[in-house]
Design an enzyme around this catalytic site. Structure first.
Site, PDB file in Angstrom:
ATOM      1  N   CYS A 170     -49.794  25.516 -25.381  1.00 49.90           N
ATOM      2  CA  CYS A 170     -48.891  24.808 -26.276  1.00 49.90           C
ATOM      3  C   CYS A 170     -48.301  25.816 -27.245  1.00 49.90           C
ATOM      4  CB  CYS A 170     -49.613  23.671 -26.994  1.00 49.90           C
ATOM      5  SG  CYS A 170     -51.042  24.193 -27.936  1.00 49.90           S
ATOM      6  N   THR A 171     -47.588  25.363 -28.241  1.00 52.79           N
ATOM      7  CA  THR A 171     -46.988  26.256 -29.225  1.00 52.79           C
ATOM      8  C   THR A 171     -47.899  26.346 -30.438  1.00 52.79           C
ATOM      9  OG1 THR A 171     -44.809  25.553 -28.488  1.00 52.79           O
ATOM     10  CG2 THR A 171     -44.910  26.701 -30.592  1.00 52.79           C
TER      11      THR A 171
END
Length: 197
Positions: A170-171
């Site tokens: 994910c970020t």
């Protein structure tokens, strides 16, 4: 961000707001009973003071603070708010506690080693659809989330991976902490998350 149980979350909102105002910081901080997530900007000196105060709190002593250069225009004002979750996955009733149950952290170097050695694993991208379309790891799975609130329904489509090695990406990492914990809660046996996103 840091997932940690906060019995005084609403008081912490006021303390964080006062600290940021005193230091002239702008940005956005969300605080919930499950922890804190935010981004602030200001002078180097103000950020250093903010970081020192934050990490003096034992609950945030090991928080991973990411720094980047800016010009002071990223945020028009300061917002410090209480929310039910710091990243909304609508998991309030699922008893997902990322400080207790989350995927094993895998460093970028270890991921590179897995790839080079031909390790068998599946990457599940826990970002939203539009983020996945911008760029993603080769052969990674997009579970089809318009928003992280779609996590529960997206995980239902991943059941064929329950007995396989899974790596969530994910970020920044904040969504992966919760998503990997939810996978474990749903019976996935070998769950990792890419450290820091």
């Amino acid at each position: 961000y840091k997932y940690t149980p906060l019995e005084d979350a609403k008081k912490l909102v006021e303390a964080q707001r006062a600290l940021c105002e005193r230091l002239g910081l702008k940005g956005r901080i969300l605080i919930a009973d499950e922890g804190m997530n935010g981004t602030v900007e200001g002078t180097k000196e103000a950020i250093a003071k903010y970081s020192a105060v934050l990490t003096a709190d034992p609950r945030f002593a090991d928080i991973n603070i990411k720094r980047s250069v800016g010009d002071g225009t990223s945020f028009p004002k300061l917002k410090v708010k209480y929310r039910t979750e710091i990243v909304s996955g609508h998991l309030e009733d699922e008893d997902v506690k990322p400080w207790e149950t989350t995927g094993k952290h895998l460093s970028a170097d270890d991921l590179q080693s897995w790839i080079e050695k031909g390790e068998e694993f599946t990457i599940v991208d826990m970002r939203n659809d539009y983020e996945y379309k911008i760029g993603h790891f080769e052969n990674s799975i997009n579970p089809g989330m318009d928003n992280f609130r779609d996590l529960k329904s997206a995980v239902k489509g991943l059941t064929e991976l329950k007995n396989k090695k899974v790596l969530t990406v994910c970020t920044g990492g904040v969504r992966c902490e919760k998503a990997s914990g939810y996978l474990i809660k749903e019976g996935f046996e070998d769950v990792y998350q890419l450290e820091h996103g």
